[in-house]
Motif scaffolding. Structure first.
Motif, PDB file in Angstrom:
ATOM      1  N   ALA A  77       9.113   3.213  -1.178  1.00  0.00           N
ATOM      2  CA  ALA A  77       9.117   3.298   0.282  1.00  0.00           C
ATOM      3  C   ALA A  77       7.879   4.030   0.791  1.00  0.00           C
ATOM      4  CB  ALA A  77      10.391   4.011   0.750  1.00  0.00           C
ATOM      5  N   ARG A  78       7.549   5.151   0.191  1.00  0.00           N
ATOM      6  CA  ARG A  78       6.378   5.915   0.619  1.00  0.00           C
ATOM      7  C   ARG A  78       5.093   5.100   0.443  1.00  0.00           C
ATOM      8  NH1 ARG A  78       3.460   9.145   3.856  1.00  0.00           N
ATOM      9  NH2 ARG A  78       1.668   9.987   2.711  1.00  0.00           N
ATOM     10  N   LEU A  79       4.969   4.394  -0.665  1.00  0.00           N
ATOM     11  CA  LEU A  79       3.769   3.595  -0.910  1.00  0.00           C
ATOM     12  C   LEU A  79       3.659   2.448   0.096  1.00  0.00           C
ATOM     13  CD1 LEU A  79       3.982   3.626  -4.790  1.00  0.00           C
ATOM     14  CD2 LEU A  79       2.121   4.619  -3.442  1.00  0.00           C
TER      15      LEU A  79
ATOM     16  N   LYS B 249       0.813   1.713   3.110  1.00  0.00           N
ATOM     17  CA  LYS B 249       0.113   0.431   3.205  1.00  0.00           C
ATOM     18  C   LYS B 249       0.483  -0.345   4.462  1.00  0.00           C
ATOM     19  CE  LYS B 249      -0.066   0.212  -1.857  1.00  0.00           C
ATOM     20  NZ  LYS B 249      -1.513   0.416  -1.998  1.00  0.00           N
ATOM     21  N   GLY B 250       1.337   0.238   5.316  1.00  0.00           N
ATOM     22  CA  GLY B 250       1.702  -0.412   6.560  1.00  0.00           C
ATOM     23  C   GLY B 250       2.581  -1.638   6.393  1.00  0.00           C
TER      24      GLY B 250
ATOM     25  N   LEU C 205       2.337   9.546  -7.451  1.00  0.00           N
ATOM     26  CA  LEU C 205       2.370  10.545  -6.378  1.00  0.00           C
ATOM     27  C   LEU C 205       0.991  10.738  -5.763  1.00  0.00           C
ATOM     28  CD1 LEU C 205       4.756  13.167  -8.002  1.00  0.00           C
ATOM     29  CD2 LEU C 205       5.245  11.753  -6.000  1.00  0.00           C
ATOM     30  N   ARG C 206      -0.040  10.679  -6.583  1.00  0.00           N
ATOM     31  CA  ARG C 206      -1.409  10.791  -6.042  1.00  0.00           C
ATOM     32  C   ARG C 206      -1.709   9.631  -5.103  1.00  0.00           C
ATOM     33  NH1 ARG C 206      -3.699  10.823 -10.457  1.00  0.00           N
ATOM     34  NH2 ARG C 206      -3.956  13.070 -10.741  1.00  0.00           N
ATOM     35  N   GLU C 207      -1.336   8.417  -5.514  1.00  0.00           N
ATOM     36  CA  GLU C 207      -1.571   7.245  -4.670  1.00  0.00           C
ATOM     37  C   GLU C 207      -0.748   7.316  -3.386  1.00  0.00           C
ATOM     38  OE1 GLU C 207      -3.779   4.616  -5.236  1.00  0.00           O
ATOM     39  OE2 GLU C 207      -4.514   6.098  -6.685  1.00  0.00           O
TER      40      GLU C 207
ATOM     41  N   ALA D 282       7.179   1.202  -9.030  1.00  0.00           N
ATOM     42  CA  ALA D 282       7.025   1.264  -7.576  1.00  0.00           C
ATOM     43  C   ALA D 282       5.566   1.094  -7.176  1.00  0.00           C
ATOM     44  CB  ALA D 282       7.570   2.593  -7.059  1.00  0.00           C
ATOM     45  N   LEU D 283       4.677   1.772  -7.895  1.00  0.00           N
ATOM     46  CA  LEU D 283       3.251   1.679  -7.586  1.00  0.00           C
ATOM     47  C   LEU D 283       2.716   0.270  -7.818  1.00  0.00           C
ATOM     48  CD1 LEU D 283       0.522   2.897  -6.868  1.00  0.00           C
ATOM     49  CD2 LEU D 283       0.319   3.689  -9.250  1.00  0.00           C
TER      50      LEU D 283
END
Length: 378
Positions: A19-21, A25-26, A58-60, A316-317
């Motif tokens: 979800a965060r990624l 990325k919009g 997490l970095r991404e 996820a990434l």
């Protein structure tokens, strides 16, 4: 009822990382989580987040600095002992795989996602392909949703999304962990601090093990690993009466173990059964289904081997990156490429889980010590 472009089923570390990624990325999404609120206390123990996988995700996601505020680098050490308490090996010191409590990792991710992007109290009851050839989701609260571009099953071992993609069913390994806690008020607390200290203490005997691990608040969790039939704790033999469980462990499983381990049993509280299930390496070969995919344990459930959450966050990434590359209108191509990339990782982690299970519960405990010694030497 209208729905977002992507439905993420499950708000654990994997689903929230995705979800965060997607947020970064919009890309439109909604998370559907069974817990009633973010304050629900279902969060588990401690997780080690590896540099090249979990930390990379997490970095991404722009969250690595927040993670480091909670990361415990002094808890990477692992001490190995035999059933008589003899220390045989220590490894993992200064490894870039710090521990973090699951609840803290979850909060970092929740704080980075808009509140309206998570629907709490949504337990998936049933999932099927509707008349429009798209996934239809029915929740226990009566909500029915469809018209998604993509449904992502991040709903763990017993995923309700998985049956729409593959007939694979997790198989019981023959092993369980009985989990208990040693809190600050426990009479054994000070002894546990002096015996274990930071990190993890792992003792193994013939077909049994005990794992003790420090948590972020300084308390400890114990995991008693034993081999029993699948329904042993459900069929009336024992219904997790704490006193009866203690007596059984002391008389039938750990009678010849050192007193320090038996004390852990005598003072065990909050006992919980954690049965170990795994998918098969042969399950990692399904044909891509339009509008659906799996991540984390839903995709490649395995015996714990230190890679679970890291591999899930990598899923996820990779999925978010493929969706961003191809766009939501070509999401099925993105999914197909993601799954082709994920299958080898899934096969490798399931195989490693099986290997770890075998040596950890081996009739010859030296096999486990040797496996960890080899790992420490690498």
């Amino acid at each position: 009822m209208a729905a977002a472009g992507i439905a993420i089923i499950g708000g654990g570390p994997c689903g929230l990382t995705l979800a965060r990624l997607l947020e970064c990325k919009g890309i439109d999404y909604i998370v559907y989580e069974r817990d009633e609120s973010e304050n629900s206390n279902r969060a588990g123990g401690s997780l080690d987040i590896h540099a090249g996988t979990g930390q990379h995700a997490l970095r991404e996601a722009g969250l690595l600095d927040g993670f480091k505020k909670y990361a415990r680098y002094d808890d990477t050490a692992v001490t190995i002992a035999d059933k008589q308490g003899k220390r045989l090996l220590q490894m993992g010191q200064n490894r870039d795989a710090p521990e973090i409590d699951r609840k803290d990792l979850r909060q970092i991710l929740l704080d980075a996602i808009p509140k309206d992007k998570i629907k709490w109290g949504h337990t998936l009851l049933n999932a099927k392909i509707g008349e429009d050839k798209r996934p239809m989701l029915e929740f226990t609260n009566g909500v029915v949703l469809s018209k998604f571009k993509l449904v992502v099953g991040a709903d763990g071992a017993w995923s309700k999304v998985r049956p729409m993609i593959t007939p694979a069913i997790p198989q019981y390994s023959g092993k369980i962990f009985l989990e208990s806690k040693v809190g600050h008020e426990n009479p054994l607390y000070e002894t546990t601090v002096s015996r274990v200290g930071p990190g993890m203490f792992l003792a193994t005997g013939v077909g049994k093990s005990i794992v003790t691990q420090r948590q972020g608040d300084g308390t400890y969790r114990n995991y008693f690993g034993i081999q029993v039939e699948e329904n042993f704790f459900r069929n009336g033999v024992l219904k997790l009466d704490v006193e009866a469980t203690r007596r059984l462990l002391l008389s039938d499983f750990y009678a010849d173990w050192a007193e320090e381990y038996q004390d852990l049993i005598r003072h065990a509280t909050d006992l919980r059964v954690w049965s170990l299930y795994t998918l098969s390496t042969e399950d990692m070969n399904w044909k891509s289904v339009p509008g659906l995919t799996l991540v984390g344990d839903a995709a490649h459930l395995t015996i714990p081997n230190g890679e679970g959450v890291n591999l899930a966050m990598t899923d996820a990434l990779k999925l978010a990156s493929k969706i961003a590359e191809h766009g939501i209108e070509d999401v099925n191509r993105a999914v197909q490429e993601y799954e082709n990339d994920m299958f080898p990782r899934g096969i490798a982690t399931i195989a490693e889980g099986r290997r770890m299970e075998k040596v950890m519960f081996d009739e010859d405990p030296q096999a486990f010590f040797q496996a960890l010694s080899d790992a420490a030497a690498q």
